[in-house]
Scaffold this motif. Sequence first.
Motif, PDB file in Angstrom:
ATOM      1  N   HIS A  70       0.880  -1.321  -0.027  1.00  0.00           N
ATOM      2  CA  HIS A  70      -0.041  -0.067  -0.025  1.00  0.00           C
ATOM      3  C   HIS A  70       0.905   1.229   0.102  1.00  0.00           C
ATOM      4  CE1 HIS A  70       0.747  -0.891   4.278  1.00  0.00           C
ATOM      5  NE2 HIS A  70       0.378   0.653   4.583  1.00  0.00           N
ATOM      6  N   ASP A  74       6.268   4.275   5.348  1.00  0.00           N
ATOM      7  CA  ASP A  74       6.977   3.149   5.946  1.00  0.00           C
ATOM      8  C   ASP A  74       6.974   1.696   4.959  1.00  0.00           C
ATOM      9  OD1 ASP A  74       4.208   3.248   6.411  1.00  0.00           O
ATOM     10  OD2 ASP A  74       4.605   1.772   8.194  1.00  0.00           O
ATOM     11  N   HIS A 204       4.167  -4.669  10.864  1.00  0.00           N
ATOM     12  CA  HIS A 204       4.611  -4.324  11.840  1.00  0.00           C
ATOM     13  C   HIS A 204       4.831  -5.162  13.004  1.00  0.00           C
ATOM     14  CE1 HIS A 204       4.713  -0.139  10.033  1.00  0.00           C
ATOM     15  NE2 HIS A 204       3.487  -0.763   9.555  1.00  0.00           N
TER      16      HIS A 204
HETATM   17 ZN    ZN Z   1       2.695   0.343   8.019  1.00  0.00          ZN
END
Ligand code: ZN
Length: 227
Positions: A70, A74, A204
Motif C-alpha cells: 500500500h 513506511d 509491523h
Molecule cells: Zn505500515
Amino acid sequence: MEPKEIWKGIYVVGGPGLSHPADCCVYLVDAGRELVLIDAGAGPGIDAILRNVKILGFDPVGIGHLVATHCHIDHIGGLSRIKEVSGCEVSGHQADRDGIELGDRRLTAADLYGIEYWPVKIDLILEGAEETHLLGDLEFHFLHTPGHTPGSIAVYLDLEEGRALFGQDVHGPFSEDWGSDITRWRSSMEKLLDLEADLLCEGHAGIFRGKDIRAYIESQLRRYRHL
Ligand SMILES: [Zn+2]
Ligand SMILES: [Zn+2]
C-alpha cells in the motif's frame, strides 16, 4: 537483530531493530529465478535492508520484483533506491496509485513521518479482487484488501510447508486522510481468515503461525468493533 529465514525461502530483512525504526517489516522471498521483496521500508533504512539481503547470501541485483502492499511511506519510502539498485519491477494496486506514483504527502503519510518520498512508477498495476502472477518460479496470489487504504493488498503463496500470507497492515490504523474504510477493512479481514494461512507475515507485528493467525486477526476485529 540479524536478518533470518522464517520459512524455507522466506526471510525478514527489514523492520525496527533490523534496518530503521521507521521501517515496516520487509520480507524477502527466494522465488528461484528472481528474488521478490514485500515492501521497501521508509527509505532511511534502505542500506541496512540491502546489507541484510547480502548477509543472507543473496545479491540485491537479483531482486526482480517488489510488491508495494500500500502507499504508506513506511512501506514505499525505499522503493526508488531499490529500483535503482536492482532494476526490479514494482506491483501495486490502482487505488493507491496516486500515493505511489505521485507521492501525495497526505496519502503516503510522509508528513506524519517527516520523510521525503521519491515517487516511482508501478509496472504491474493490480485492479482485480484477486490476481495471480508468476514471479520467478512461484505463483503469487494478490488479494485486494481495502480498508487501511483503498489500494491495500495482501499476497499469499502456496508452498511445501503450507500457505504463507503477507498481510502487512492487518492492524490498521485508520484515517480519513488516507481514505480508510472500516467496513471494507472488516470484509478484507474475513477474506484473510478464509485463507486459513499457516504463516502470517504482518507489516509491523511480525510473524504469526498456525492457530495464532486466526487469534491475531480476530483480536484486531474486536479491537475496532466500536468504530
Ligand atoms: Zn505500515
Ligand atoms: Zn500503512
